[in-house]
Design a protein around this motif. Structure first.
Motif, PDB file in Angstrom:
ATOM      1  N   GLU A  20      -1.505  -9.041 -13.970  1.00 15.94           N
ATOM      2  CA  GLU A  20      -0.949  -7.721 -13.673  1.00 15.94           C
ATOM      3  C   GLU A  20      -0.559  -7.617 -12.212  1.00 15.94           C
ATOM      4  OE1 GLU A  20      -3.239  -4.250 -14.635  1.00 15.94           O
ATOM      5  OE2 GLU A  20      -3.408  -4.810 -16.752  1.00 15.94           O
ATOM      6  N   ILE A  21       0.471  -6.832 -11.968  1.00 13.31           N
ATOM      7  CA  ILE A  21       0.877  -6.431 -10.623  1.00 13.31           C
ATOM      8  C   ILE A  21       1.062  -4.922 -10.667  1.00 13.31           C
ATOM      9  CG2 ILE A  21       2.682  -6.521  -8.853  1.00 13.31           C
ATOM     10  CD1 ILE A  21       3.249  -9.409  -9.737  1.00 13.31           C
ATOM     11  N   ARG A  22       0.474  -4.240  -9.698  1.00 13.08           N
ATOM     12  CA  ARG A  22       0.619  -2.789  -9.598  1.00 13.08           C
ATOM     13  C   ARG A  22       1.292  -2.476  -8.264  1.00 13.08           C
ATOM     14  NH1 ARG A  22      -4.924  -0.395 -12.281  1.00 13.08           N
ATOM     15  NH2 ARG A  22      -4.795  -1.709 -14.139  1.00 13.08           N
ATOM     16  N   ALA A  23       2.236  -1.541  -8.313  1.00  9.93           N
ATOM     17  CA  ALA A  23       2.952  -1.159  -7.098  1.00  9.93           C
ATOM     18  C   ALA A  23       3.240   0.339  -7.147  1.00  9.93           C
ATOM     19  CB  ALA A  23       4.259  -1.937  -6.978  1.00  9.93           C
ATOM     20  N   ALA A  24       3.270   0.938  -5.966  1.00 14.74           N
ATOM     21  CA  ALA A  24       3.599   2.365  -5.882  1.00 14.74           C
ATOM     22  C   ALA A  24       4.974   2.598  -6.493  1.00 14.74           C
ATOM     23  CB  ALA A  24       3.571   2.831  -4.432  1.00 14.74           C
ATOM     24  N   GLU A  25       5.099   3.705  -7.195  1.00  8.50           N
ATOM     25  CA  GLU A  25       6.340   4.006  -7.909  1.00  8.50           C
ATOM     26  C   GLU A  25       7.566   3.953  -6.996  1.00  8.50           C
ATOM     27  OE1 GLU A  25       7.926   7.161 -11.186  1.00  8.50           O
ATOM     28  OE2 GLU A  25       6.513   7.908  -9.696  1.00  8.50           O
ATOM     29  N   GLU A  26       7.442   4.442  -5.782  1.00 13.79           N
ATOM     30  CA  GLU A  26       8.586   4.481  -4.868  1.00 13.79           C
ATOM     31  C   GLU A  26       8.789   3.181  -4.080  1.00 13.79           C
ATOM     32  OE1 GLU A  26      10.757   7.004  -4.919  1.00 13.79           O
ATOM     33  OE2 GLU A  26       9.508   7.779  -6.528  1.00 13.79           O
ATOM     34  N   ASN A  27       7.890   2.223  -4.228  1.00 13.28           N
ATOM     35  CA  ASN A  27       7.993   0.961  -3.495  1.00 13.28           C
ATOM     36  C   ASN A  27       8.912   0.008  -4.264  1.00 13.28           C
ATOM     37  OD1 ASN A  27       7.697  -1.381  -2.039  1.00 13.28           O
ATOM     38  ND2 ASN A  27       5.480  -1.217  -1.858  1.00 13.28           N
ATOM     39  N   GLY A  51       3.333   0.836 -17.772  1.00  8.85           N
ATOM     40  CA  GLY A  51       3.081   2.258 -17.638  1.00  8.85           C
ATOM     41  C   GLY A  51       2.844   2.690 -16.206  1.00  8.85           C
ATOM     42  N   ARG A  52       2.418   3.929 -16.093  1.00  3.25           N
ATOM     43  CA  ARG A  52       2.182   4.553 -14.797  1.00  3.25           C
ATOM     44  C   ARG A  52       0.758   5.090 -14.779  1.00  3.25           C
ATOM     45  NH1 ARG A  52       5.878   8.909 -12.319  1.00  3.25           N
ATOM     46  NH2 ARG A  52       7.092   8.190 -14.065  1.00  3.25           N
ATOM     47  N   ASP A  96      -2.490  10.644   3.416  1.00  3.97           N
ATOM     48  CA  ASP A  96      -2.397  12.099   3.306  1.00  3.97           C
ATOM     49  C   ASP A  96      -1.805  12.540   1.968  1.00  3.97           C
ATOM     50  OD1 ASP A  96       0.213  11.297   3.631  1.00  3.97           O
ATOM     51  OD2 ASP A  96       0.649  12.616   5.317  1.00  3.97           O
ATOM     52  N   HIS A  97      -1.636  11.597   1.042  1.00  5.81           N
ATOM     53  CA  HIS A  97      -1.084  11.937  -0.265  1.00  5.81           C
ATOM     54  C   HIS A  97      -1.431  10.852  -1.287  1.00  5.81           C
ATOM     55  CE1 HIS A  97       1.899   9.152   1.358  1.00  5.81           C
ATOM     56  NE2 HIS A  97       2.340   8.981   0.135  1.00  5.81           N
ATOM     57  N   TYR A  98      -1.360  11.241  -2.546  1.00  6.07           N
ATOM     58  CA  TYR A  98      -1.551  10.281  -3.631  1.00  6.07           C
ATOM     59  C   TYR A  98      -0.198   9.705  -4.045  1.00  6.07           C
ATOM     60  CZ  TYR A  98      -6.316  11.902  -4.442  1.00  6.07           C
ATOM     61  OH  TYR A  98      -7.633  12.201  -4.310  1.00  6.07           O
ATOM     62  N   VAL A  99      -0.252   8.481  -4.549  1.00  6.75           N
ATOM     63  CA  VAL A  99       0.946   7.880  -5.143  1.00  6.75           C
ATOM     64  C   VAL A  99       0.609   7.397  -6.547  1.00  6.75           C
ATOM     65  CG1 VAL A  99       2.003   7.188  -2.954  1.00  6.75           C
ATOM     66  CG2 VAL A  99       0.496   5.590  -4.148  1.00  6.75           C
ATOM     67  N   ASP A 100       1.598   7.464  -7.404  1.00  3.89           N
ATOM     68  CA  ASP A 100       1.466   6.897  -8.741  1.00  3.89           C
ATOM     69  C   ASP A 100       1.719   5.402  -8.647  1.00  3.89           C
ATOM     70  OD1 ASP A 100       1.276   9.551  -9.473  1.00  3.89           O
ATOM     71  OD2 ASP A 100       3.130   9.580 -10.630  1.00  3.89           O
ATOM     72  N   LEU A 101       0.981   4.639  -9.433  1.00  7.03           N
ATOM     73  CA  LEU A 101       1.183   3.193  -9.490  1.00  7.03           C
ATOM     74  C   LEU A 101       1.855   2.826 -10.805  1.00  7.03           C
ATOM     75  CD1 LEU A 101      -2.151   1.716  -8.079  1.00  7.03           C
ATOM     76  CD2 LEU A 101       0.006   2.116  -6.876  1.00  7.03           C
ATOM     77  N   ILE A 102       2.820   1.937 -10.712  1.00  4.39           N
ATOM     78  CA  ILE A 102       3.462   1.382 -11.897  1.00  4.39           C
ATOM     79  C   ILE A 102       2.767   0.046 -12.179  1.00  4.39           C
ATOM     80  CG2 ILE A 102       5.614   0.573 -12.939  1.00  4.39           C
ATOM     81  CD1 ILE A 102       5.492   3.626 -12.293  1.00  4.39           C
ATOM     82  N   VAL A 103       2.373  -0.125 -13.432  1.00  2.00           N
ATOM     83  CA  VAL A 103       1.648  -1.327 -13.855  1.00  2.00           C
ATOM     84  C   VAL A 103       2.614  -2.259 -14.569  1.00  2.00           C
ATOM     85  CG1 VAL A 103      -0.243  -2.227 -15.260  1.00  2.00           C
ATOM     86  CG2 VAL A 103      -0.474   0.001 -14.137  1.00  2.00           C
TER      87      VAL A 103
END
Length: 182
Positions: free
Chosen positions: A130-137, A153-154, A163-170
């Motif tokens: 698996e590789i996970r990366a921030a949605e906007e990266n 998925g996310r 100072d904020h959370y990010v969603d990760l895309i898996v």
């Protein structure tokens, strides 16, 4: 010591204490850029912090639960990559990576991620990577996409970035998928 040759100009070597100064130099020179996507920059403010990270990495390798390597490109350390975690029960490895800003856009990290995935399946006999990366990266996400990983998925608000959370895309790839794709 772990050493894995990817090609004529690129290899991975287990991070060692004598790599701390170079890794810290890369961290310092790319701090603002790296801080956009990596949560550990505020905890790495001296070369001693990097040494402590390497000590922890060495312990993880000794305990067979992770592998942190330095990326050697044309005989120079240019970043880190490896398995942040190896789940032996489920035969899954989780790849993490970062590259010095001046070395991006050369295909280095795609080759590194491919090499680590090959290693996970061929030598470790794992079933999934698996590789996970921030949605906007977008740059980081393009690596598993280029290599044929499946977007699985996310994970919402999975990582705190200062100072904020990010969603990760898996992204994931299975051993039998990898064999067919390569």
């Amino acid at each position: 010591m772990f050493l894995y040759k990817i090609d004529d100009e690129l290899s991975l070597k287990q991070a060692e204490l004598n790599d701390a100064e170079r890794l810290f130099e890369l961290t310092e020179s790319g701090r603002e850029y790296l801080k956009m996507w990596l949560p550990w920059l505020d905890f790495t403010v001296t070369v001693d912090d990097t040494r402590e990270f390497i000590k922890g990495s060495m312990l993880g390798y000794a305990e067979n639960r992770s592998l942190t390597t330095v990326i050697i490109y044309k005989s120079e350390i240019v970043g880190t990559a490896g398995f942040n975690n190896i789940n032996w029960s489920n035969k899954t490895a989780y790849i993490g990576y970062w590259l010095g800003h001046d070395y991006q856009g050369k295909g280095i990290m795609t080759r590194v991620a491919k090499g680590l995935t090959d290693y996970a399946f061929q030598l470790l006999k794992l079933n999934k990577v698996e590789i996970r990366a921030a949605e906007e990266n977008k740059k980081s996400r393009s690596i598993p996409e280029r290599l044929g990983f499946v977007k699985e998925g996310r994970i919402r608000q999975a990582e705190w970035l200062y100072d904020h959370y990010v969603d990760l895309i898996v992204y994931g790839v299975l051993a039998d998928e990898w064999d067919k794709h390569q």
